[in-house]
Design a protein around this motif. Structure first.
Motif, mmCIF file in Angstrom:
data_model
loop_
_atom_site.group_PDB
_atom_site.id
_atom_site.type_symbol
_atom_site.label_atom_id
_atom_site.label_comp_id
_atom_site.label_asym_id
_atom_site.label_seq_id
_atom_site.Cartn_x
_atom_site.Cartn_y
_atom_site.Cartn_z
ATOM 1 N N ALA A 70 22.340 29.083 43.255
ATOM 2 C CA ALA A 70 22.390 29.333 41.816
ATOM 3 C C ALA A 70 23.607 28.673 41.185
ATOM 4 N N ASN A 79 26.120 25.334 40.859
ATOM 5 C CA ASN A 79 26.080 23.893 41.061
ATOM 6 C C ASN A 79 27.111 23.492 42.126
ATOM 7 N N HIS A 100 30.479 26.033 47.825
ATOM 8 C CA HIS A 100 30.301 26.096 49.278
ATOM 9 C C HIS A 100 31.561 26.539 50.004
ATOM 10 N N GLU A 119 16.296 22.728 41.268
ATOM 11 C CA GLU A 119 17.249 23.646 41.893
ATOM 12 C C GLU A 119 17.529 24.856 40.995
ATOM 13 N N PRO A 120 17.770 26.003 41.605
ATOM 14 C CA PRO A 120 18.078 27.197 40.813
ATOM 15 C C PRO A 120 19.275 27.010 39.873
ATOM 16 N N TYR A 121 20.239 26.185 40.260
ATOM 17 C CA TYR A 121 21.409 26.070 39.381
ATOM 18 C C TYR A 121 21.060 25.405 38.056
ATOM 19 N N LYS A 153 24.227 18.328 28.229
ATOM 20 C CA LYS A 153 25.135 18.812 29.271
ATOM 21 C C LYS A 153 24.358 19.070 30.567
ATOM 22 N N TYR A 199 25.552 16.356 33.093
ATOM 23 C CA TYR A 199 26.619 16.988 33.863
ATOM 24 C C TYR A 199 26.062 17.748 35.067
ATOM 25 N N HIS A 200 25.074 18.576 34.843
ATOM 26 C CA HIS A 200 24.594 19.406 35.944
ATOM 27 C C HIS A 200 23.616 18.680 36.856
ATOM 28 N N ALA A 201 22.628 18.026 36.245
ATOM 29 C CA ALA A 201 21.627 17.367 37.086
ATOM 30 C C ALA A 201 22.036 15.930 37.380
ATOM 31 N N LYS A 231 24.933 14.200 37.411
ATOM 32 C CA LYS A 231 26.044 13.932 38.311
ATOM 33 C C LYS A 231 25.593 14.019 39.769
ATOM 34 N N ASN A 232 24.862 15.045 40.068
ATOM 35 C CA ASN A 232 24.430 15.202 41.454
ATOM 36 C C ASN A 232 23.385 14.177 41.855
ATOM 37 N N ILE A 253 24.797 10.893 43.557
ATOM 38 C CA ILE A 253 25.307 10.909 44.932
ATOM 39 C C ILE A 253 24.490 10.026 45.883
ATOM 40 N N VAL A 285 32.851 12.835 43.837
ATOM 41 C CA VAL A 285 31.686 13.419 43.172
ATOM 42 C C VAL A 285 31.135 14.591 43.963
ATOM 43 N N ASP A 286 31.099 14.453 45.270
ATOM 44 C CA ASP A 286 30.472 15.497 46.076
ATOM 45 C C ASP A 286 31.492 16.180 46.978
ATOM 46 N N PRO A 287 31.990 17.336 46.546
ATOM 47 C CA PRO A 287 33.042 18.015 47.313
ATOM 48 C C PRO A 287 32.556 18.528 48.661
ATOM 49 N N ARG A 288 31.258 18.592 48.852
ATOM 50 C CA ARG A 288 30.753 19.124 50.121
ATOM 51 C C ARG A 288 31.009 18.176 51.272
#
Ligand SMILES: Nc1ncnc2c1ncn2[C@@H]1O[C@H](COP(=O)(O)OP(=O)(O)OP(=O)(O)O)[C@@H](O)[C@H]1O
Ligand code: SF4
Ligand SMILES: [Mg+2]
Lengths: 522, 322
Positions: free
Chosen positions: A97, A99, A141, B216-218, B231, B235-237, B239-240, B243, B314-317
């Motif tokens: 939920a 981002n 995460h 995605e739920p977010y 936005k 920003y939400h969709a 940006k990701n 990747i 961009v992707d902190p994971r």
């Protein structure tokens, strides 16, 4: 503050919510409980006007009014402006939920637009929910589930909306964290209207004043939370509560027979209901007010199966029973606890018509019992205390089990044999030809008890009177027999009047325990 | 990050080592392998001596290898007898053209691909989405040189709008602005071809990842939060959705360099690395060829390092994936 009227939602052809209505004022919390897939989350999305976003192929009818605005009538832009200002949500799916590439702080911040004191506000609420402040710039995460859950809750409350939807806000948390979060939610939801969507009954109990039970998208019961959990009236509500572990209840867990199925006509629950009658599959019951709560059932909820009214009995000068009142509901186990000689067996025998009462009335399914005839014994059967002696040693097992059908003259021999085999397998005994042709004296105590139970079940009774049915058995066999009865109850809605002097045993098997002492029930 | 740089260094080391060992393992000996048999027949014994000692071929293998590494670090890539000039100088004459062409083509194609892909994914199933998708799939089905030739014929010859050859007008004497305009004009057709060839893959990756991100739920939560459409979209969709484009760009960079530089430069006789390699192959100018390959390898590695850096921003994971 929030008014839902005749809400209907559809995904494609499938109707998910069916004419749902309720009202919610400031400071109130309503729990909506029900099994998975029953439409709880759908309700949550509907309240935010989000059904169209969830699925393009969807439809919403009815009215959802928040603070005077009809959600279903607003245009896109007005709806957007209303969201989070007036109504917010904690979504069910906390895994994703948030981002993944935006810090949680920023994700909270963006609901506050450009408010000047937003930093202070965020810090305040994070403190309030006990979120470690040094973690606020973390990415999702990097946080634990509990921390993410807290972020979502903070987010939902920070904009100070009037209505908040909480969709399983504590799922996948350990009990300690869960209790903490429940306490936090309780504090935050003062003077808000909160909709709690959950199948966690303990949380519903702690947080809400009213509870709505949803089955297949239909409201089946709607009542004050305390009342509903203490005394559920709808068969489904009871089943749901019984299947949820609760430390205040000692009876073993029971499920609801069958599984949730989509039903087009009639009561949505009729395929699983153990007290369904003909009309249940044809006509949908209306949600009607009874004793201050709402219930949708053609039979007015769980029926009183047998009702004893002012039953008295003297043996000569000795008063055994003094104006006994006792009601057993469908699918319920009531234990009569009492010392030896207290009159427990006498009461059972009166119910079986084996001893005549001096005064008082007995009602079976709300009809007074005038005669103990074949019709009566079809519905009421008994398993005796001293089992071995109640079996004739000259009859084969098959004949013993079939006997009630023979006495009542039901079916052909072939049908009776078939039925016997079925019931034997229900009590977990073999139904092979060789076993059927055996004589009972070869069998162990546990097996004999099962045969007696099988015999009692042959007529598909609604009430089983079990007088110390396991007193002669060792503990492990006793456990098996009791589990068996529990399962049969789950599958058939059998009411059981259990008679014992063993309190621990009584706690394990019964929904209610009454004490018989000096001829009086307490 | 440190670990990653180490990986790249190792990769780089392996490549330059291969560059050293492969010619030495080839039949005919390193000099023949490096310079080709024709050259050997035509040079004087003194030159041969000079070559041998310049490569340290009279020393033991390890010494040779060491000398090779040192000279590479010094920027000494050898000498081209055809061009009569050090290899590095030859390469440096050509490299900027390729960098300019590739750089701008990559910049524009990536920008177009991302923007159009986001738009398309956001409005999935709409007319504009269908049009874009079909157009991109259609244009992706042509080989790059075909597109280049098509552009050359159409805009250069039939319409006569743009020069079709070289990187600038040779005989005119344009100063300042004039020469810049001239260079841009020359670059336009090859660049357009490259953009045309590169854009579809970026577009398709962006569109797909946009579509899956939108589910995605977010995103649902972002909508529930009442955020503005722009936005949510960017920003939400959005940006990701970039990747995967970044990883793919890194992976595809090498092939793009080859299709881009080689084929398109050759079609337009553009004086970049592609033309240089092409000519060196024809002349069997092996030192230049080897040097070019080394430079291209380094280029690919550097681009990947840079992308890696941004990717992590961009992707902190990602930091956790190691
Ligand atoms: N986007 C969708 N398209 C079609 N059907 C859907 C969609 N979302 C949910 N459903 C269906 O709607 C029904 C209700 O789903 P919902 O998520 O509201 O259940 P729930 O009560 O919240 O369940 P849970 O306790 O598992 O969260 C389910 O049968 C589900 O399959
Ligand atoms: S008795 Fe009938 S109406 Fe009532 S719950 Fe059972 S099936 Fe539904
Ligand atoms: Mg749900």
């Amino acid at each position: 503050m929030l008014k839902v009227e005749n809400l209907v939602t559809r995904y494609g052809e499938k109707r998910i919510l069916n004419k749902m209505s309720f009202k919610l004022d400031k400071g109130e919390t309503i729990s909506v409980i029900g099994e998975s897939g029953t439409g709880k989350s759908t309700l949550g999305f509907a309240v935010l006007g989000m059904i169209g976003e969830v699925s393009e192929n969807s439809k919403v009818e009815g009215k959802i009014e928040i603070d005077g605005f009809d959600i279903n009538k607003l245009d896109k832009e007005d709806l957007r402006k209303l969201r989070w200002k007036k109504v917010s949500i904690v979504m069910q799916n906390i895994d994703d939920a948030l981002n993944p590439t935006i810090t949680v702080y920023k994700q909270i911040e963006e609901v506050l637009d450009k408010q000047e004191n937003r930093n202070k506000k965020i810090i305040d609420i994070l403190k309030k929910i006990d979120f470690p402040l040094n973690r606020k710039d973390a990415y999702p995460h990097q946080l634990s589930m509990g921390e993410r859950q807290k972020i979502l809750i903070a987010m939902a409350f920070i904009s100070n909306p009037e209505v908040v939807v909480l969709d399983e806000p504590t799922s996948s948390l350990d009990t300690e964290t869960k209790n903490k979060i429940i306490a936090i939610i309780k504090k935050l939801s003062e003077n808000k209207a909160v909709i709690l969507l959950t199948h966690d009954i303990s949380m519903a109990k702690k947080l809400s004043n009213r509870t709505l039970v949803l089955y297949g998208g239909t409201t089946v019961e709607y009542a004050e939370t305390k009342k509903l959990f203490k005394n559920p009236r709808h068969p489904y509500s009871r089943g749901l509560i019984r299947s949820y572990p609760d430390s205040s209840r000692t009876k073993d867990l029971q499920g609801i027979r069958g599984r949730a199925e989509f039903v087009k006509t009639g009561c949505p629950f009729y395929k699983r209901c153990t007290q369904a009658i003909d009309i249940c599959s044809i006509k949908k019951p209306k949600l009607l007010k009874r004793n201050g709560s709402f219930i949708a059932c053609h039979r007015g909820g769980i029926i009183p199966l047998i009702k004893m009214e002012k039953i008295s009995k003297n043996f000569g000068k000795l008063q055994i029973l003094n104006s006994i009142n006792l009601t057993l509901f469908e699918g319920e186990t009531v234990t009569i606890l009492g010392k030896s000689g207290a009159g427990k067996t006498t009461l059972a025998k009166i119910l079986m018509g084996l001893v005549e009462k001096d005064s008082g009335n007995i009602y079976l399914e709300n009809k007074e019992v005038k005669r103990f005839d074949a019709e009566y014994y079809k519905k009421v059967q008994m398993v005796f205390q001293d089992t071995r002696s109640s079996l004739s040693h000259r009859m084969k097992i098959l004949d013993i089990v079939m006997e009630p059908l023979v006495v009542q003259d039901i079916g052909t021999r072939q049908q009776r044999t078939g039925k016997a085999k079925k019931v034997l397998s229900e009590v977990q005994l073999p139904s092979s030809r060789s076993f059927l042709n055996e004589y009972p004296h070869h069998l162990s105590g546990g097996e004999i008890q099962r045969i007696v139970i099988a015999r009692a079940l042959m007529l598909e009774p609604k009430l089983l009177i079990a007088d110390e049915p396991t007193s002669a058995l060792d503990a492990s066999v006793q456990a098996k027999i009791l589990k068996l009865l529990n399962n049969i109850q789950e599958n058939r809605g059998l009411a059981i009047l259990f008679i014992t002097h063993d309190l621990d045993l009584a706690k394990k098997v019964s929904d209610r325990i009454v004490k018989l002492e000096n001829g009086i029930i307490s | 990050m440190k670990k990653n740089i180490l990986n790249y260094l190792i990769a780089f080391f392996i490549i330059i080592s291969l560059n050293f060992f492969v010619p030495r393992l080839m039949p005919g000996g390193p000099i023949e392998a490096i310079y080709g048999s024709e050259v050997l027949l035509n040079i004087s014994p003194e030159t041969k001596e000079a070559i041998i000692s310049s490569f340290g071929l009279d020393k033991p293998l390890f010494g040779q290898y060491f000398q090779y590494l040192v000279s590479i670090l010094k920027g000494d890539f050898g000498y081209s007898f055809y061009q009569n000039s050090p290899v590095l100088k030859v390469i440096l004459n050509h490299l900027p053209w390729t960098l300019g062409l590739m750089g701008s083509a990559l910049f524009f194609s990536t920008s177009f691909g991302i923007l159009l892909g986001m738009e398309s994914g956001w409005k999935r199933g709409s007319k504009i989405d269908k049009f874009l998708l079909n157009f991109m799939i259609f244009s992706a089905s042509f080989p790059s040189f075909f597109i280049a030739i098509l552009f050359l014929i159409l805009f250069g010859i039939i319409l006569g709008l743009l020069p079709i050859q070289g990187a600038r007008s040779i005989y005119s004497n344009l100063g300042g602005m004039g020469s810049i305009v001239d260079i841009i004009k020359h670059a336009l057709l090859p660049m357009a071809s490259l953009i045309f060839v590169f854009t579809p893959s970026t577009y398709i990756i962006t569109r797909n990842s946009m579509i899956s991100n939108l589910a995605e739920p977010y995103i649902l939560l972002a909508k529930a939060k009442g955020l503005k459409e722009t936005k949510i979209k960017y920003y939400h969709a959005g940006k990701n959705s970039i990747i995967p484009v970044m990883t793919q760009t890194g992976i595809r960079f090498a092939t793009r360099l080859i299709t881009g530089a080689l084929f398109i430069e050759i079609v337009f006789s553009y004086p970049g690395m592609g033309s240089l390699i092409y000519n060196s192959i024809q002349l069997r100018d092996y030192p230049v060829l080897q040097g070019s390959l080394l430079v291209i390898t380094i280029l690919v590695l550097v681009v990947n390092i840079i992308l890696d850096f941004f990717y992590k921003k961009v992707d902190p994971r990602i930091n956790y994936a190691y």
